[in-house]
Design a protein around this motif. Sequence first.
Motif, short mmCIF file in Angstrom:
data_model
loop_
_atom_site.label_atom_id
_atom_site.label_comp_id
_atom_site.label_asym_id
_atom_site.label_seq_id
_atom_site.Cartn_x
_atom_site.Cartn_y
_atom_site.Cartn_z
N TYR A 70 0.83 -1.21 0.00
CA TYR A 70 0.00 0.00 0.00
C TYR A 70 0.86 1.27 0.00
N PHE A 71 1.90 1.30 0.86
CA PHE A 71 2.67 2.52 1.02
C PHE A 71 3.88 2.63 0.07
N ALA A 72 4.38 1.53 -0.46
CA ALA A 72 5.57 1.58 -1.31
C ALA A 72 5.40 2.47 -2.54
N PRO A 73 4.30 2.41 -3.28
CA PRO A 73 4.19 3.29 -4.45
C PRO A 73 4.31 4.78 -4.10
N TYR A 74 3.80 5.16 -2.94
CA TYR A 74 3.87 6.57 -2.54
C TYR A 74 5.29 6.95 -2.13
N TYR A 75 5.90 6.15 -1.25
CA TYR A 75 7.21 6.51 -0.72
C TYR A 75 8.37 6.22 -1.67
N VAL A 76 8.21 5.24 -2.53
CA VAL A 76 9.30 4.89 -3.44
C VAL A 76 9.19 5.66 -4.76
N PHE A 77 7.98 5.75 -5.31
CA PHE A 77 7.80 6.36 -6.63
C PHE A 77 7.05 7.69 -6.60
N GLY A 78 6.54 8.08 -5.45
CA GLY A 78 5.80 9.33 -5.35
C GLY A 78 4.41 9.28 -5.96
N ILE A 79 3.87 8.11 -6.16
CA ILE A 79 2.53 7.95 -6.73
C ILE A 79 1.50 8.26 -5.65
N SER A 85 -6.71 2.56 -3.68
CA SER A 85 -5.38 1.99 -3.42
C SER A 85 -5.42 0.89 -2.37
N LYS A 86 -6.24 1.08 -1.34
CA LYS A 86 -6.33 0.07 -0.28
C LYS A 86 -6.85 -1.25 -0.84
N TRP A 87 -7.86 -1.17 -1.68
CA TRP A 87 -8.45 -2.37 -2.26
C TRP A 87 -7.41 -3.11 -3.12
N TYR A 88 -6.74 -2.38 -4.00
CA TYR A 88 -5.75 -3.01 -4.88
C TYR A 88 -4.58 -3.58 -4.08
N ALA A 89 -4.12 -2.86 -3.08
CA ALA A 89 -3.02 -3.36 -2.25
C ALA A 89 -3.42 -4.63 -1.54
N CYS A 90 -4.64 -4.68 -1.06
CA CYS A 90 -5.13 -5.88 -0.38
C CYS A 90 -5.16 -7.07 -1.33
N ILE A 91 -5.71 -6.88 -2.51
CA ILE A 91 -5.82 -7.98 -3.48
C ILE A 91 -4.43 -8.44 -3.92
N VAL A 92 -3.56 -7.51 -4.25
CA VAL A 92 -2.20 -7.87 -4.69
C VAL A 92 -1.46 -8.61 -3.57
N ALA A 93 -1.57 -8.12 -2.36
CA ALA A 93 -0.88 -8.76 -1.23
C ALA A 93 -1.38 -10.18 -1.03
#
Length: 159
Positions: A70-79, A85-93
Amino acid sequence: MDLATMTGMLLEGFGTTVQIFVLTLVGSIPLAVPVAFARMSRIAPLRAVARIYISIMRGTPLMLQMFAIYFAPYYVFGIELTPDSKWYACIVAFIINYAAYFAEIYRSGIQSIPRGQYEAAEVLGYTRAQTFARIVLPQVVKRILPAMGNAVITLVKDT
């Protein structure tokens, strides 16, 4: 709150749980196949990458993986994070976590087939693909069903 409102909220949560469960199965079961084959590969770097992936996914808590995804795209790539985002992070995880578990189940099932089965198929003139599809795969399915059942039950509890 009245009973109707609470029942509605519970049903909405149940629907979300079922969606996560189904999407995880649909995504992780097929993803586990190439991961299992990579884990058994004769190519050492590919085997090492698969082993590291499986070790990390099985060795860290699912909740930590969700936070990282959930947090990596924001802190690593600035997205920027969106409400979805929560839903997609949950499904991917869930998918990448359970793919690691299913890959190990597949690998153990394939490696549990005695060498004599392959030799017998070779004597009968079967190709490698025929041997796997007609001889090995039916036995693997029978052997992995209990472990897959346990993993699916764990998935129900995790969702």
